[in-house]
Design a protein around this motif. Structure first.
Motif, PDB file in Angstrom:
ATOM      1  N   ILE A  75      34.580  36.515  40.616  1.00  0.00           N
ATOM      2  CA  ILE A  75      33.420  35.655  40.351  1.00  0.00           C
ATOM      3  C   ILE A  75      32.704  36.021  39.052  1.00  0.00           C
ATOM      4  O   ILE A  75      32.291  35.140  38.293  1.00  0.00           O
ATOM      5  N   CYS A  76      32.575  37.309  38.781  1.00  0.00           N
ATOM      6  CA  CYS A  76      31.815  37.743  37.604  1.00  0.00           C
ATOM      7  C   CYS A  76      32.674  37.881  36.348  1.00  0.00           C
ATOM      8  O   CYS A  76      32.152  37.879  35.239  1.00  0.00           O
ATOM      9  N   ASN A  77      33.984  38.002  36.514  1.00  0.00           N
ATOM     10  CA  ASN A  77      34.867  38.167  35.355  1.00  0.00           C
ATOM     11  C   ASN A  77      36.161  37.383  35.582  1.00  0.00           C
ATOM     12  O   ASN A  77      37.263  37.958  35.543  1.00  0.00           O
ATOM     13  N   PRO A  78      36.047  36.065  35.797  1.00  0.00           N
ATOM     14  CA  PRO A  78      37.223  35.278  36.214  1.00  0.00           C
ATOM     15  C   PRO A  78      38.327  35.190  35.161  1.00  0.00           C
ATOM     16  O   PRO A  78      39.500  35.080  35.507  1.00  0.00           O
ATOM     17  N   LEU A  79      37.972  35.226  33.880  1.00  0.00           N
ATOM     18  CA  LEU A  79      38.968  35.092  32.819  1.00  0.00           C
ATOM     19  C   LEU A  79      39.926  36.285  32.767  1.00  0.00           C
ATOM     20  O   LEU A  79      41.063  36.161  32.302  1.00  0.00           O
ATOM     21  N   GLN A  80      39.482  37.434  33.235  1.00  0.00           N
ATOM     22  CA  GLN A  80      40.318  38.628  33.211  1.00  0.00           C
ATOM     23  C   GLN A  80      40.799  39.028  34.613  1.00  0.00           C
ATOM     24  O   GLN A  80      41.312  40.128  34.805  1.00  0.00           O
ATOM     25  N   TYR A  81      40.634  38.104  35.577  1.00  0.00           N
ATOM     26  CA  TYR A  81      40.968  38.435  36.967  1.00  0.00           C
ATOM     27  C   TYR A  81      42.437  38.816  37.124  1.00  0.00           C
ATOM     28  O   TYR A  81      42.767  39.842  37.736  1.00  0.00           O
ATOM     29  N   GLU A  82      43.334  37.993  36.580  1.00  0.00           N
ATOM     30  CA  GLU A  82      44.761  38.264  36.731  1.00  0.00           C
ATOM     31  C   GLU A  82      45.173  39.533  35.997  1.00  0.00           C
ATOM     32  O   GLU A  82      46.110  40.213  36.418  1.00  0.00           O
ATOM     33  N   THR A  83      44.477  39.859  34.918  1.00  0.00           N
ATOM     34  CA  THR A  83      44.796  41.079  34.172  1.00  0.00           C
ATOM     35  C   THR A  83      44.356  42.329  34.935  1.00  0.00           C
ATOM     36  O   THR A  83      45.073  43.329  34.983  1.00  0.00           O
ATOM     37  N   ILE A  84      43.164  42.242  35.536  1.00  0.00           N
ATOM     38  CA  ILE A  84      42.616  43.402  36.252  1.00  0.00           C
ATOM     39  C   ILE A  84      43.244  43.552  37.633  1.00  0.00           C
ATOM     40  O   ILE A  84      43.686  44.633  38.022  1.00  0.00           O
ATOM     41  N   MET A  85      43.305  42.446  38.374  1.00  0.00           N
ATOM     42  CA  MET A  85      43.801  42.495  39.761  1.00  0.00           C
ATOM     43  C   MET A  85      45.268  42.071  39.812  1.00  0.00           C
ATOM     44  O   MET A  85      45.659  41.190  40.579  1.00  0.00           O
ATOM     45  N   HIS A  86      46.097  42.730  39.024  1.00  0.00           N
ATOM     46  CA  HIS A  86      47.528  42.432  39.051  1.00  0.00           C
ATOM     47  C   HIS A  86      48.164  43.089  40.273  1.00  0.00           C
ATOM     48  O   HIS A  86      47.528  43.880  40.991  1.00  0.00           O
ATOM     49  N   LYS A  87      49.434  42.795  40.503  1.00  0.00           N
ATOM     50  CA  LYS A  87      50.117  43.256  41.715  1.00  0.00           C
ATOM     51  C   LYS A  87      50.106  44.777  41.846  1.00  0.00           C
ATOM     52  O   LYS A  87      49.823  45.320  42.918  1.00  0.00           O
ATOM     53  N   GLY A  88      50.403  45.463  40.752  1.00  0.00           N
ATOM     54  CA  GLY A  88      50.425  46.928  40.793  1.00  0.00           C
ATOM     55  C   GLY A  88      49.073  47.520  41.134  1.00  0.00           C
ATOM     56  O   GLY A  88      48.971  48.476  41.922  1.00  0.00           O
ATOM     57  N   ALA A  89      48.000  46.940  40.554  1.00  0.00           N
ATOM     58  CA  ALA A  89      46.649  47.439  40.830  1.00  0.00           C
ATOM     59  C   ALA A  89      46.274  47.224  42.290  1.00  0.00           C
ATOM     60  O   ALA A  89      45.665  48.097  42.923  1.00  0.00           O
ATOM     61  N   CYS A  90      46.646  46.072  42.839  1.00  0.00           N
ATOM     62  CA  CYS A  90      46.331  45.779  44.248  1.00  0.00           C
ATOM     63  C   CYS A  90      47.046  46.750  45.189  1.00  0.00           C
ATOM     64  O   CYS A  90      46.457  47.228  46.158  1.00  0.00           O
ATOM     65  N   ILE A  91      48.314  47.025  44.897  1.00  0.00           N
ATOM     66  CA  ILE A  91      49.078  47.964  45.728  1.00  0.00           C
ATOM     67  C   ILE A  91      48.463  49.364  45.658  1.00  0.00           C
ATOM     68  O   ILE A  91      48.344  50.064  46.674  1.00  0.00           O
ATOM     69  N   GLN A  92      48.041  49.777  44.457  1.00  0.00           N
ATOM     70  CA  GLN A  92      47.410  51.088  44.301  1.00  0.00           C
ATOM     71  C   GLN A  92      46.100  51.165  45.068  1.00  0.00           C
ATOM     72  O   GLN A  92      45.794  52.184  45.701  1.00  0.00           O
ATOM     73  N   MET A  93      45.306  50.089  45.034  1.00  0.00           N
ATOM     74  CA  MET A  93      44.035  50.065  45.753  1.00  0.00           C
ATOM     75  C   MET A  93      44.246  50.164  47.258  1.00  0.00           C
ATOM     76  O   MET A  93      43.553  50.914  47.959  1.00  0.00           O
ATOM     77  N   VAL A  94      45.214  49.404  47.768  1.00  0.00           N
ATOM     78  CA  VAL A  94      45.494  49.434  49.207  1.00  0.00           C
ATOM     79  C   VAL A  94      46.039  50.799  49.615  1.00  0.00           C
ATOM     80  O   VAL A  94      45.647  51.354  50.657  1.00  0.00           O
ATOM     81  N   ALA A  95      46.931  51.360  48.791  1.00  0.00           N
ATOM     82  CA  ALA A  95      47.484  52.688  49.086  1.00  0.00           C
ATOM     83  C   ALA A  95      46.378  53.740  49.097  1.00  0.00           C
ATOM     84  O   ALA A  95      46.377  54.643  49.951  1.00  0.00           O
ATOM     85  N   SER A  96      45.423  53.617  48.176  1.00  0.00           N
ATOM     86  CA  SER A  96      44.287  54.553  48.134  1.00  0.00           C
ATOM     87  C   SER A  96      43.430  54.428  49.383  1.00  0.00           C
ATOM     88  O   SER A  96      42.952  55.431  49.926  1.00  0.00           O
ATOM     89  N   ALA A  97      43.242  53.192  49.862  1.00  0.00           N
ATOM     90  CA  ALA A  97      42.457  52.971  51.084  1.00  0.00           C
ATOM     91  C   ALA A  97      43.146  53.619  52.287  1.00  0.00           C
ATOM     92  O   ALA A  97      42.496  54.283  53.108  1.00  0.00           O
ATOM     93  N   TRP A  98      44.471  53.440  52.404  1.00  0.00           N
ATOM     94  CA  TRP A  98      45.207  54.047  53.518  1.00  0.00           C
ATOM     95  C   TRP A  98      45.182  55.568  53.416  1.00  0.00           C
ATOM     96  O   TRP A  98      45.085  56.257  54.438  1.00  0.00           O
ATOM     97  N   LEU A  99      45.239  56.112  52.205  1.00  0.00           N
ATOM     98  CA  LEU A  99      45.183  57.565  52.027  1.00  0.00           C
ATOM     99  C   LEU A  99      43.809  58.109  52.422  1.00  0.00           C
ATOM    100  O   LEU A  99      43.712  59.162  53.064  1.00  0.00           O
ATOM    101  N   CYS A 100      42.759  57.378  52.058  1.00  0.00           N
ATOM    102  CA  CYS A 100      41.405  57.779  52.454  1.00  0.00           C
ATOM    103  C   CYS A 100      41.280  57.822  53.974  1.00  0.00           C
ATOM    104  O   CYS A 100      40.612  58.695  54.538  1.00  0.00           O
ATOM    105  N   GLY A 101      41.936  56.859  54.648  1.00  0.00           N
ATOM    106  CA  GLY A 101      41.917  56.844  56.106  1.00  0.00           C
ATOM    107  C   GLY A 101      42.577  58.073  56.706  1.00  0.00           C
ATOM    108  O   GLY A 101      42.085  58.644  57.683  1.00  0.00           O
ATOM    109  N   VAL A 102      43.690  58.523  56.102  1.00  0.00           N
ATOM    110  CA  VAL A 102      44.377  59.728  56.575  1.00  0.00           C
ATOM    111  C   VAL A 102      43.479  60.953  56.432  1.00  0.00           C
ATOM    112  O   VAL A 102      43.339  61.760  57.360  1.00  0.00           O
TER     113      VAL A 102
END
Length: 276
Positions: A87-114
């Motif tokens: 919403i705040c930076n839509p023009l760079q959304y695909e650059t910032i939230m690319h597939k690799g970044a999303c996987i890293q974020m989710v992996a970090s969340a699961w690691l925090c849970g452990v």
């Protein structure tokens, strides 16, 4: 079933292969996990008229519950960042939230849970217990601490305080993020654009408040003065309600999820059109 339907809808529909729905699918997996830790054992005990659980089973319940709930909250924090960028930076959304970044974020969340689960489980079961009777339908840390025979329970109290500080920090981050999001939404010239942006945020914000305040309500009210029946009600509220209501909160007004589900079950769609 509702969480399974969300996973199927996102997995089999190419149009839903976006960061927001990728995070939502992971949230559905976590909800299935957290509900599966508690409900099947409670149901089997009820059907078999038993009130027992093995020591290993008790350790597993504490570890897995904290694992799924901790990962859940970490993922909700990541999802707040996703909405902020969209919403705040839509023009760079695909650059910032690319597939690799999303996987890293989710992996970090699961690691925090452990890490969260290991810390709480280890500090709880290092304590010697005077009794083996837990006044709850599952192994809950506040109830286990009441069985302590030594001052080692203060270690787990310290861990809980530390965990609360982290949760408070994440919650503050989410609130600040949404303050910036709503400030940006108010600057959108069209009312339709404002409604569309808010509609993607409200379900996530609702889930965050449901998880945080149900946890506070339960752990804040758990004391020696409360009866076991009241403790059971509080525990049911924070352990069962969030994973039960999350899929309905996310899909109630989400047209894309509804269309994906109709494509998964074409016969339902056909009968619906025939009845009209």
């Amino acid at each position: 079933m509702a969480n399974l339907l969300i996973i199927m809808a996102v997995s089999f529909n190419y149009h839903l292969h976006t960061p927001m729905y990728f995070f939502l699918m992971n949230l559905a997996v976590l909800d299935i996990g957290s509900i599966s830790v508690l409900v099947p054992k409670a149901m089997s005990n009820s059907l078999m008229e038993s009130r027992t659980i093995s020591y290993a089973g008790c350790v597993a319940q504490v570890f897995l519950l904290f694992y799924f709930v901790g990962t859940d909250f970490a993922l909700l924090t990541v999802m707040a960042h996703d909405r902020y960028v969209a919403i705040c930076n839509p023009l760079q959304y695909e650059t910032i939230m690319h597939k690799g970044a999303c996987i890293q974020m989710v992996a970090s969340a699961w690691l925090c849970g452990v890490l969260h689960a290991c810390l709480n489980t280890g500090s709880t079961f290092v304590i010697p217990f005077c009794s083996n009777e837990v006044n709850q339908f599952f192994c809950e840390i506040p109830q286990l601490l009441k069985l302590s025979c030594s001052d080692l329970y203060l270690v787990e109290i310290g861990v809980i305080v530390f965990t609360c500080c982290i949760v408070l920090g994440c919650f503050t981050f989410i609130i600040i993020t949404y303050v910036k999001i709503f400030a940006t939404v108010l600057k959108i010239p069209s009312v339709q654009g404002q409604k569309k942006a808010i509609s993607t945020c409200i379900p996530h914000l609702t889930v965050v408040f449901l998880l945080v305040f149900s946890g506070i309500f339960s752990y804040g009210s758990s004391s020696n003065e409360t009866s076991s029946d009241v403790d059971i009600v509080f525990a049911f509220f924070y352990a069962i309600f969030p994973p039960l209501f999350n899929p309905f909160i996310y899909t109630m007004r989400n047209k894309e999820i509804k269309m994906a589900l109709l494509k998964l079950f074409p016969m339902v769609h056909f009968k619906r059109n025939m009845s009209c």
